[in-house]
Design an enzyme around this catalytic site. Structure first.
Site, short mmCIF file in Angstrom:
data_model
loop_
_atom_site.label_atom_id
_atom_site.label_comp_id
_atom_site.label_asym_id
_atom_site.label_seq_id
_atom_site.Cartn_x
_atom_site.Cartn_y
_atom_site.Cartn_z
N LYS A 150 0.74 -1.33 0.09
CA LYS A 150 0.09 -0.15 -0.09
C LYS A 150 0.81 1.26 0.09
CE LYS A 150 -4.44 -1.69 1.77
NZ LYS A 150 -5.43 -1.59 2.66
N LYS A 162 -5.35 -10.82 -5.79
CA LYS A 162 -6.67 -11.31 -4.76
C LYS A 162 -7.75 -10.18 -5.34
CE LYS A 162 -6.81 -8.24 -0.80
NZ LYS A 162 -7.12 -8.16 0.46
N LYS A 166 -11.54 -4.88 -2.35
CA LYS A 166 -12.67 -3.73 -2.61
C LYS A 166 -11.81 -2.70 -3.14
CE LYS A 166 -14.05 -4.45 2.31
NZ LYS A 166 -12.89 -4.15 2.88
P1 ADP Z 1 -10.36 -5.71 1.42
O1 ADP Z 1 -9.17 -6.48 1.40
O2 ADP Z 1 -11.19 -6.19 0.38
O3 ADP Z 1 -10.02 -4.37 1.55
P2 ADP Z 1 -10.76 -5.96 4.26
O4 ADP Z 1 -9.23 -5.58 4.55
O5 ADP Z 1 -11.64 -5.31 4.95
O6 ADP Z 1 -10.94 -6.06 2.73
O7 ADP Z 1 -11.04 -7.58 4.93
C1 ADP Z 1 -11.90 -8.16 5.32
C2 ADP Z 1 -11.99 -9.75 5.28
O8 ADP Z 1 -11.91 -10.36 4.03
C3 ADP Z 1 -10.58 -10.12 5.91
O9 ADP Z 1 -10.70 -11.05 6.95
C4 ADP Z 1 -9.80 -10.43 4.74
O10 ADP Z 1 -8.74 -11.41 4.80
C5 ADP Z 1 -10.84 -11.05 3.96
N1 ADP Z 1 -10.66 -10.99 2.53
C6 ADP Z 1 -10.26 -9.82 1.88
N2 ADP Z 1 -10.18 -10.34 0.41
C7 ADP Z 1 -10.35 -11.42 0.38
C8 ADP Z 1 -10.33 -12.22 -0.72
N3 ADP Z 1 -9.85 -11.84 -2.05
N4 ADP Z 1 -10.41 -13.83 -0.50
C9 ADP Z 1 -10.55 -14.34 0.77
N5 ADP Z 1 -10.75 -13.41 1.94
C10 ADP Z 1 -10.40 -11.92 1.69
NA NA Z 2 -7.61 -6.99 3.58
#
Ligand code: ADP
Ligand code: NA
Length: 324
Positions: free
Chosen positions: A111, A192, A195
């Site tokens: 990031k 991956k 969001k």
């Molecule tokens: P992001 O990474 O999408 O911004 P967050 O950091 O809020 O989302 O993560 C929320 C939860 O979703 C965490 O437990 C994270 O490990 C899980 N997570 C995020 N992206 C994925 C993915 N592509 N596959 C599986 N789990 C995920």
């Molecule tokens: Na995350």
């Protein structure tokens, strides 16, 4: 009863990755654990957010949690910033963290690399996440694979704290789902699904319409051999779609391979899209009802009240152990 803590950031739209990797696990754990599920808004502000948008997203995420099956009577559902002990214990965790170990976090590197004006909070996000987990005496942290390194750091910090100040903190275990710990982008199955990915074609959002879902799955990147077989190294796109259908339907991947044998990618993608739509439609219906009700705010107020009690008690123990 053993306790669980996990959180999701209120940034952008919740993806199928968040749902399969995190939220779906949460709903399955509620009966066997004392669960605390958090909307981690203080993590969201480590990067600049539009204030109106952020407050809407917080409420929307709460509705998604409940619509997905989190029962606010069983589990404690709350907003991080409504429980001041998170930031207070987060500061204490920063005090025992080393800059070097925080700089080694892959998410920080991803990031911050090549960016100007990186906030200090992007570096100190993992000690805050450690505090989030530790102030609830958490035994198990259900997360996707991308959070593994942060949970490991949490364990290190808890052990360090206990070694220095006495046995105050519970050392948490990580729990990663067997299928779907890392859902990939539909456009780049080596990355991956996230969001924050600006390429929305690669991301299925929980609130996407059936039409949008069909379109995205139809244009998902696969390969040219036309065989529906799970092989993450040679067939990452097909394997990702199989993982998604398996995680949502509960059908084992080998059985899905049989289902699609000899059918080609057109039928395969139609089947995957159908599985996603079938799973998300009832969630979307509940979501719409919840968002328009005051029920949501009542649950969040009650959740914060319950969370504050537990978190404050642990914080007091931490402070007195440290001598403040
Ligand atoms: P992001 O990474 O999408 O911004 P967050 O950091 O809020 O989302 O993560 C929320 C939860 O979703 C965490 O437990 C994270 O490990 C899980 N997570 C995020 N992206 C994925 C993915 N592509 N596959 C599986 N789990 C995920
Ligand atoms: Na995350």
């Amino acid at each position: 009863m053993k306790t669980i803590f996990s959180g999701v950031q209120p940034t952008g739209t919740v993806t199928l990755g968040n749902y399969i990797g995190a939220i779906k696990q949460f709903t399955e754990l509620q009966n066997d654990f004392d669960c605390r599920f958090c909307i981690v808004d203080q993590h969201a502000i480590t990067v600049q957010q539009d204030p109106d948008e952020l407050s809407k997203t917080i409420r929307s995420l709460a509705a998604i949690y409940i619509a997905s099956g989190i029962d606010p009577e069983k589990s404690t559902l709350f907003i991080q910033s409504e429980v001041p002990a998170h930031a207070q214990a987060g500061w204490m965790m920063q005090c025992i963290s080393y800059i070097g170990e925080l700089e080694r976090m892959t998410q920080f590197k991803d990031k911050s690399e090549g960016k100007e004006g990186v906030s200090a909070a992007l570096l100190t996000y993992p000690p805050l996440m450690a505090a989030d987990i530790l102030i609830y005496n958490t035994h198990v942290v259900p997360v996707g694979e991308d959070q593994k390194q942060h949970v490991e750091l949490t364990r290190d910090l808890a052990e360090r704290f206990n070694k220095r100040y006495g046995n105050v903190l519970t050392i948490p275990e990580i729990r990663i789902p067997k299928v779907g710990a890392r859902i990939k982008s539909l456009q780049d199955p080596l990355k991956k699904m996230s969001k924050s990915d600006p390429n929305k074609k690669g991301t299925v959002a929980i609130l996407d319409t059936p039409k949008e879902i069909e379109k995205k799955v139809k244009s998902a990147v696969t390969d040219s051999d036309g065989i529906v077989k799970f092989d993450e190294t040679n067939k990452p796109g097909v394997s990702n779609l199989l993982t998604i259908e398996s995680a949502l339907s509960g059908i084992l991947i080998p059985d899905l391979e049989v289902k699609y044998e000899g059918l080609g990618y057109g039928a395969f993608k139609a089947g995957v899209a159908e599985a996603i739509i079938g799973h998300l439609t009832p969630i979307q219906e509940r979501y719409a009802d919840l968002l328009n009700s005051s029920e949501l705010d009542v649950h969040l107020d009650r959740g914060a009240e319950k969370a504050n009690k537990i978190a404050t008690a642990t914080l007091k123990k931490m402070e007195s152990a440290m001598g403040i």
